[in-house]
Design an enzyme around this catalytic site. Structure first.
Site, PDB file in Angstrom:
ATOM      1  N   ARG A 139      -4.160  -3.846  -0.112  1.00  0.00           N
ATOM      2  CA  ARG A 139      -4.980  -2.736  -0.888  1.00  0.00           C
ATOM      3  C   ARG A 139      -6.174  -2.456  -0.131  1.00  0.00           C
ATOM      4  O   ARG A 139      -6.718  -1.634  -0.539  1.00  0.00           O
ATOM      5  CB  ARG A 139      -5.150  -3.434  -2.381  1.00  0.00           C
ATOM      6  N   ASP A 140      -6.641  -3.331   0.384  1.00  0.00           N
ATOM      7  CA  ASP A 140      -8.084  -3.599   0.913  1.00  0.00           C
ATOM      8  C   ASP A 140      -8.240  -3.278   2.358  1.00  0.00           C
ATOM      9  O   ASP A 140      -9.186  -3.047   2.903  1.00  0.00           O
ATOM     10  CB  ASP A 140      -8.889  -4.577   0.426  1.00  0.00           C
ATOM     11  N   LEU A 141      -7.060  -3.413   3.195  1.00  0.00           N
ATOM     12  CA  LEU A 141      -6.831  -3.711   4.508  1.00  0.00           C
ATOM     13  C   LEU A 141      -7.667  -2.439   5.249  1.00  0.00           C
ATOM     14  O   LEU A 141      -8.516  -2.474   5.933  1.00  0.00           O
ATOM     15  CB  LEU A 141      -5.403  -3.585   4.818  1.00  0.00           C
TER      16      LEU A 141
END
Lengths: 111, 591
Positions: free
Chosen positions: A67-69
């Site tokens: 989700r944050d990559l």
């Protein structure tokens, strides 16, 4: 807890966990037997960290990490763990047209 | 949160850019600080380097190239710098030219053997605890990478400053650790990192930014010109390694290995070809490999070997037999021994710890199949491995006091099977094993009781993978200990007895209520071999979390009991992390 008795559900749940102390709930000093020892290579100065969070565990990390990559890539946030978009690896996500579906196509980088 | 941090990171950088160089010069003028003394650089004489690099790295009248002449490092350090030049600065090189430049710079701008030895673990890909001069330097350097990365370089003071600037430019988030969390939080108006005003009477705190303190430390302890390098520069000579070498090694999960490496000359005086034969002492299985190597700076062995009979990593075979592995060794200046690690795996997590000795005409003792013998045992059979064993009698072999060699069961020139009687009152501790004048120091331990076990490593890191990214496995071992002469556990006089076969399990490391990491992180095999689960979001887990987590790896050894009569147990903290998306440290070696 010697002088306290659990009377409701929440208190009983807390009591269940007394045996296995919950590390994240502890202020310092953490009991020596439970204190995590961070392996070399783990990055902890940022909070939360990459492999482990600031308490040395994995409970406080971004969930799921994918989700944050992309955000980490664009904002060049984890220079040692995720390729950065600004300077070093502008093409890292070239094979990944829709980040939500194709994240597996982004590759390891061997500088 | 990240946006916020990025914003107030950018502010100081912008301010700095505005102030620019003028400010620094003005400040120097005002407080009369003398201009920094320019240290003597190390001239670059290789025509290829001058041709390829001097376009940007200007050459001065003494033959110094800017930047390059004020730095020394390992072959890996130079490789990384060159790769960055290709990636970011438009350098164009053919692979052969790049290899030649790494060789040449390692010879003229390398590290002395005694400078390289303390940071060998970095190029050997070992995970180990690092020592820091203080927490500030730790924050400046090791927040993102092992400090061994910095300690693999020797630079002038000005070069260390420029390295900090390089980080600021190319990896902007490093600013956060360079300025210090406390300072950043204070600038943002408090927060948990903000320092409280010091109590009266407390000694003054070094208020300089962590980057300044780190540069001061590195410029002092890792300076460009050192006596060690001056001495090695004079002493460095072509490695004469051809011949037969005896290997003794250890692979976690599979135990001791012994073998031979036949080294033959390669294409040039610093290149070699190798043929290796290894025997696992535990099960007698063998492996053969052939390879190539380059020796940099007269002592840095970097090799690559292959085999056609490869097997995959598994619980039964630990790391398996890799189709290809890389060798990193430190050759002693007398060129009679070398030591290091041969490694493989997605994260270089598998490896042999090896020591090689040049075979000679005399008797050599390399070690024994067992790592411990119990007091009071009789007719204990033990195999001694070595080279050039003559026809032995029991008087030739010595295990120290209290251990009697009863008879020699059988022997060849490379191994001898003997029967031992161990006195019930033999002194507990490590023993040398000698055959005539040849000695294997601390080769075997005499013990009366296994008092406790430890899990090795005590902190471990595995990485999820298997779909797109490699799995990062972790092999655990249970190591037995004896309490030693003081009768107390966990004291420095305790005797390490070697690995024992234990039963393995995972236990939850409770970090939050309802912690469920144990169900997702992976599986622990019967031999202490941990296989992580697949990477990526897991829909079966709450919030589609990844399979990561932290757990205890627990060993139970039923062969001995503690004071309460329970089997011995020990545990290790295991972090199962996500894949690493940047790989910085592919080591240099022949392709």
């Amino acid at each position: 807890m010697k002088h306290l008795r659990a009377v409701n559900h929440k208190a009983r749940r807390i009591q269940e966990h007394i045996e296995n102390d919950v590390v994240a709930m502890q202020g310092p000093p953490t009991p020596a037997g439970q204190r995590p020892h961070v392996p070399m290579g783990c990055s902890i100065v940022f909070s939360p960290g990459w492999e482990v969070d600031s308490s040395g565990g994995t409970a406080g990390l971004c969930q799921p990490v994918e989700r944050d990559l992309y955000d980490c890539y664009i904002s060049c946030y984890w220079p040692a763990q995720v390729p950065d978009h600004m300077n070093n690896y502008p093409d890292w996500t070239a094979k990944c047209a829709a980040a939500t579906k194709d994240w597996r196509n982004i590759d390891l980088v061997f500088p | 949160m990240r946006l916020l941090v990025t914003l107030f990171l950018a502010l100081p950088i912008l301010m700095q850019a505005q102030g620019g160089r003028g400010r620094g010069a003005a400040a120097r003028g005002a407080d009369q600080t003398p201009a920094p003394v320019v240290e003597d650089g190390i001239p670059v004489t290789d025509p290829l380097i001058i041709a390829k690099c001097s376009g940007c790295h200007k050459k001065d009248e003494k033959g110094n190239l800017t930047r390059i002449s004020w730095e020394r490092t390992t072959p890996e350090g130079w490789q990384e710098a060159i790769k960055r030049m290709v990636r970011l600065n438009g350098l164009e090189l053919k692979p052969d030219e790049a290899r030649s430049i790494v060789k040449s710079l390692s010879a003229t701008h390398g590290l002395a053997p005694e400078e390289a030895k303390p940071v060998m673990y970095f190029v050997e890909h070992r995970i180990q605890d690092e020592e820091f001069p203080n927490d500030t330097v730790r924050e400046a350097c090791a927040a993102c990478h092992p400090i061994a990365r910095a300690r693999s370089w020797h630079r002038s003071k000005e070069e260390w400053d420029l390295l900090v600037n390089m980080h600021r430019g190319y990896f902007i988030v490093s600013e956060q650790s360079f300025r210090g969390r406390g300072a950043m939080a204070a600038a943002a108006g408090g927060g948990r990192g903000a320092a409280a005003p010091p109590a009266p009477g407390t000694p003054p705190v070094d208020a300089r930014p962590p980057s300044d303190q780190a540069v001061e430390y590195l410029a002092r302890d890792y300076s460009l010109n050192t006596a060690a390098w001056a001495a090695w520069r004079a002493r460095m000579r072509a490695p004469k390694l051809s011949g037969r070498w005896l290997i003794s090694g250890y692979q976690a999960g599979r135990g001791k290995v012994i073998g031979e490496m036949a080294i033959e000359p390669g294409a040039s005086e610093d290149e070699f070809t190798t043929n290796v034969k290894l025997t696992y002492l535990k099960d007698g299985s063998t492996a053969t490999r052939s390879g190539k190597s380059v020796v940099f700076t007269g002592y840095s062995w970097r090799g690559r070997s292959t085999t056609k009979n490869a097997t995959e990593p598994s619980a039964q075979k630990a790391g398996g037999v890799p189709a290809e592995l890389r060798e990193t060794m430190w050759i002693a200046p007398d060129q009679n021994s070398m030591e290091g690690r041969w490694f493989w795996g997605g994260y270089e997590e598998f490896g042999y710890d090896v020591t090689l000795h040049r075979a000679n005409d005399g008797v050599t003792v390399m070690g024994t199949d067992l790592s411990m013998i119990k007091t009071g045992s009789s007719a204990q059979k033990i195999k001694i491995y070595g080279d050039n064993f003559p026809k032995l009698t029991t008087a030739d072999i010595d295990f120290g006091t209290g251990v009697t060699v009863k008879r020699i069961v059988e022997q060849t020139a490379q191994q001898a099977v003997v029967e031992l009687d161990v006195d019930a009152k033999a002194i507990v501790g490590k023993r040398d094993v000698s055959i005539r004048r040849a000695v294997a120091p601390n080769a075997i331990a005499v013990f009366d009781k296994i008092d406790y076990i430890k899990v090795s490593p005590d902190t471990a890191l595995a990485r999820l993978g298997g779909v797109k990214f490699p799995k990062g496995y972790q092999q655990f071992e249970a190591i037995a200990y004896n309490r030693g002469p003081d009768g107390k556990l966990n004291t420095p006089d305790d005797v390490e007895l070697g690995r024992v076969d234990a039963e393995w399990s995972l236990e939850e490391f409770y970090a939050v209520f309802g912690d469920d990491d144990k169900e997702f992180v992976g599986t622990m095999g019967p031999t202490g071999f941990f296989t992580p689960s697949a990477e990526g979001p897991n829909p079966k887990r709450k919030f589609s979390r990844n399979n990561y987590g932290d757990v205890w790896a627990v060993a139970t050894y039923k062969g001995a009991q503690d004071k309460e009569g329970k089997p011995l147990t020990a545990r290790s903290y295991l972090v199962v992390a996500i894949p690493l998306y940047v790989r910085w440290d592919e080591s240099e070696g022949p392709k």
